[in-house]
Design a protein around this motif. Structure first.
Motif, PDB file in Angstrom:
ATOM      1  N   ASP A  52       0.755  -1.309  -0.091  1.00  0.00           N
ATOM      2  CA  ASP A  52      -0.127  -0.055  -0.037  1.00  0.00           C
ATOM      3  C   ASP A  52       0.918   1.356  -0.046  1.00  0.00           C
ATOM      4  OD1 ASP A  52      -2.245  -1.637   0.079  1.00  0.00           O
ATOM      5  OD2 ASP A  52      -2.564  -1.379   2.217  1.00  0.00           O
ATOM      6  N   ASP A  96      -6.034  -0.385  -7.854  1.00  0.00           N
ATOM      7  CA  ASP A  96      -5.210  -0.806  -6.710  1.00  0.00           C
ATOM      8  C   ASP A  96      -4.034   0.221  -6.868  1.00  0.00           C
ATOM      9  OD1 ASP A  96      -4.526  -2.621  -4.555  1.00  0.00           O
ATOM     10  OD2 ASP A  96      -2.652  -2.566  -5.896  1.00  0.00           O
ATOM     11  N   ASP A 144      -2.600   6.196  -3.160  1.00  0.00           N
ATOM     12  CA  ASP A 144      -2.481   5.059  -2.278  1.00  0.00           C
ATOM     13  C   ASP A 144      -3.899   4.208  -2.120  1.00  0.00           C
ATOM     14  OD1 ASP A 144      -3.600   5.979   0.102  1.00  0.00           O
ATOM     15  OD2 ASP A 144      -1.370   6.453   0.776  1.00  0.00           O
ATOM     16  N   ASN A 145      -3.627   3.134  -1.479  1.00  0.00           N
ATOM     17  CA  ASN A 145      -5.055   2.178  -1.147  1.00  0.00           C
ATOM     18  C   ASN A 145      -5.787   3.013   0.057  1.00  0.00           C
ATOM     19  OD1 ASN A 145      -4.682   0.505  -3.310  1.00  0.00           O
ATOM     20  ND2 ASN A 145      -3.581  -0.905  -2.134  1.00  0.00           N
TER      21      ASN A 145
END
Length: 395
Positions: free
Chosen positions: A96, A149, A112-113
Motif C-alpha cells: 500500500d 489498486d 495509495d489504497n
C-alpha cells in the motif's frame, strides 16, 4: 568476582552485537530504486527517489550465525544541485505504499489504497489533503466505484504539467480531467488505461520529426542515418531518452500545432485519442530537441569493454554534416555497464548489506545544463558543457 565481571561484559557485548545487527531503514543504503521524480527548477530542484532497502537481524543459534530480513520501502528527498539528503520517510513493507503522480508548486500528487488520491507537502512529505477531503469541494471525487489498486496507479492517472490537469480513468473507462489548482473537473470520452512507460534508453532517437538516428549492429553498435553508417562503434550502445514530463508535454503540443515546413505528418490522430498514442508522437520531437539540447547532439550509454568489468560510459555526440564526433566521455565511479560486476564479499553481504541493485532500473534526464542519471542505485550528476562529474553517490 573476576568471572562475574567477565560474564556481565560478555552479556552486554552480546546485547550490543544484537542491537547493531538491526539495520535502521532510515540510514541503510538503497538496495533497489523503484521510481524517480524531479520537482522544481534550478537550485531549488528536489530529487525524490522511491527506494527499497532491507531491515536485517543477525542472531546466533547453536553457534550458527543466522539472519532474517524484510523489505522496507522509503522515499528519500535530495537537493539536486549538491546531492544532500534533506528528508527521508520510511513508508513500510506492504503493497500500500503511495505512488507519486506528479508535482505542482510545493506539493506532490499521490495515490495509495488508504487515502486514494491525495497531496503531500515538499520536502517533508507530510499529508495535506486526502481524496475524502477534496470531495468536499468536488463531489465527483467521492465516487469510489472502480477505483484502481495502488499498483495500477500509473495506468489510470496522468498529470500534464503544462495545463495543471490530472487525467483520471476508472476501471470502467470513465474519464475526467481534474484541475489541480481549483479541483474543478469535467468529463471526457472514455479512454483505455495508459499502458506504456517511458524508457530510459533506446536504439533510435528523433532529432526532429524528419531526422531519425538509429543504432545498428550486434554487440558493436554504429550510428546510422538515412542508410549511411558511421565508422565508430559503441559497445552495447543505447541512446539516452528524455524523461522530463514537462519537456514531453511541450513536445506533444509542438507536434500538434507547429509541424516543420515541407514535412508531411503521419495520419493525424485526434486530440481525443489516448495519451499513449500522443506520447509516441511526442517522443519523435523531444528526444533530439531536449535530451540532446538541440538537433546537433545526442547522448549515448555504452560499455568500455566486454565482460563484467566494463565500465558504464556516457558520451555527448556532436552531429555535423553527417559526422558524429565525441565531445566528451565520462565514466562514473563504481558503476558498471553489466551489473554482475558489482562484487561483494559474501552471499549474505550481497543480499542484505550491499543490497540487490535493480538489474532493470535506469533513469536519465537533462535538467538545465546538467545530466542526471541513476544506475546500480548510484546517483550521478555531470555538467553538460564540460562533461565533468559534479558528484556521484550511492543512494
Amino acid at each position: 568476582m573476576y568471572q562475574t565481571i567477565k560474564s556481565i561484559c560478555c552479556f552486554y557485548l552480546f546485547l550490543l552485537f544484537s542491537s547493531c545487527s538491526l539495520n535502521a531503514p532510515e540510514i541503510e543504503k538503497a538496495a533497489e530504486i523503484k521510481s524517480v521524480l524531479i520537482a522544481g527548477e534550478g537550485k531549488n530542484a528536489l530529487l525524490i527517489v522511491h527506494e527499497l532497502t532491507y531491515k536485517t537481524i543477525l542472531h546466533r543459534t547453536n553457534k550458527l550465525k543466522l539472519s532474517t530480513a524484510s523489505a522496507i520501502f522509503r522515499y528519500s528527498v535530495y537537493q539536486l544541485d549538491n546531492g544532500l539528503l534533506v528528508n527521508r520517510m520510511v513508508t513500510g513493507n506492504g503493497p500500500d505504499d503511495f505512488q507519486i503522480i506528479g508535482f505542482q508548486g510545493s506539493k506532490i500528487w499521490c495515490y495509495d489504497n488508504l487515502h486514494r488520491l491525495h497531496t503531500r507537502r515538499l520536502p517533508d512529505l507530510t499529508l495535506l489533503q486526502t481524496q475524502k477531503d477534496m470531495a468536499l469541494t468536488n463531489p465527483i471525487l467521492s465516487l469510489n466505484s472502480s477505483l484502481p489498486d495502488v499498483a495500477e496507479t500509473y495506468q489510470y492517472y496522468h498529470y500534464n504539467p503544462l495545463d495543471t490537469q490530472l487525467t483520471i480513468i476508472n476501471k470502467s473507462g470513465n474519464t475526467f480531467k481534474l484541475n489541480v489548482l481549483t479541483l474543478k473537473s469535467f468529463s471526457t470520452e472514455k479512454a483505455k488505461p495508459f499502458t506504456k512507460k517511458l524508457k530510459p534508453t533506446g536504439n533510435s532517437v528523433f532529432l526532429n520529426p524528419k531526422q531519425l538516428l538509429k543504432l545498428t549492429g550486434n554487440s558493436e553498435q554504429y550510428i546510422t542515418k538515412d542508410g549511411k553508417t558511421a565508422k565508430v562503434p559503441y559497445l552495447f550502445g543505447r541512446f539516452l531518452l528524455e524523461q522530463d514530463p514537462t519537456k514531453l508535454a511541450i513536445a506533444e503540443k509542438n507536434w500538434e500545432q507547429k509541424p516543420l515546413a515541407n514535412y508531411k505528418k503521419p495520419t493525424r490522430v485526434d486530440f481525443n485519442t489516448s495519451f499513449n498514442e500522443k506520447m509516441n508522437r511526442s517522443r519523435r520531437t523531444i528526444t533530439g530537441e531536449n535530451l540532446g539540447g538541440d538537433s546537433t547532439k545526442v547522448y549515448l550509454l555504452y560499455s568500455s569493454s566486454f565482460g563484467n568489468s566494463g565500465a558504464a560510459l556516457i558520451s555527448q555526440i556532436a552531429i555535423n554534416s553527417g559526422q558524429y564526433n565525441k565531445r566528451w566521455t565520462l565514466a562514473f565511479p563504481d558503476v558498471f555497464f553489466n551489473l554482475v560486476a558489482k562484487k561483494t564479499k559474501t552471499p549474505f553481504q550481497k543480499k542484505y548489506r550491499a543490497g540487490i541493485q535493480s538489474r532493470d532500473f535506469e533513469w536519465y534526464g537533462i535538467y538545465g545544463n546538467q545530466f542526471i542519471g541513476i544506475k546500480m542505485a548510484h546517483l550521478m550528476v555531470a555538467d553538460l558543457g564540460s562533461g565533468k562529474i559534479v558528484y556521484s553517490k550511492k543512494l
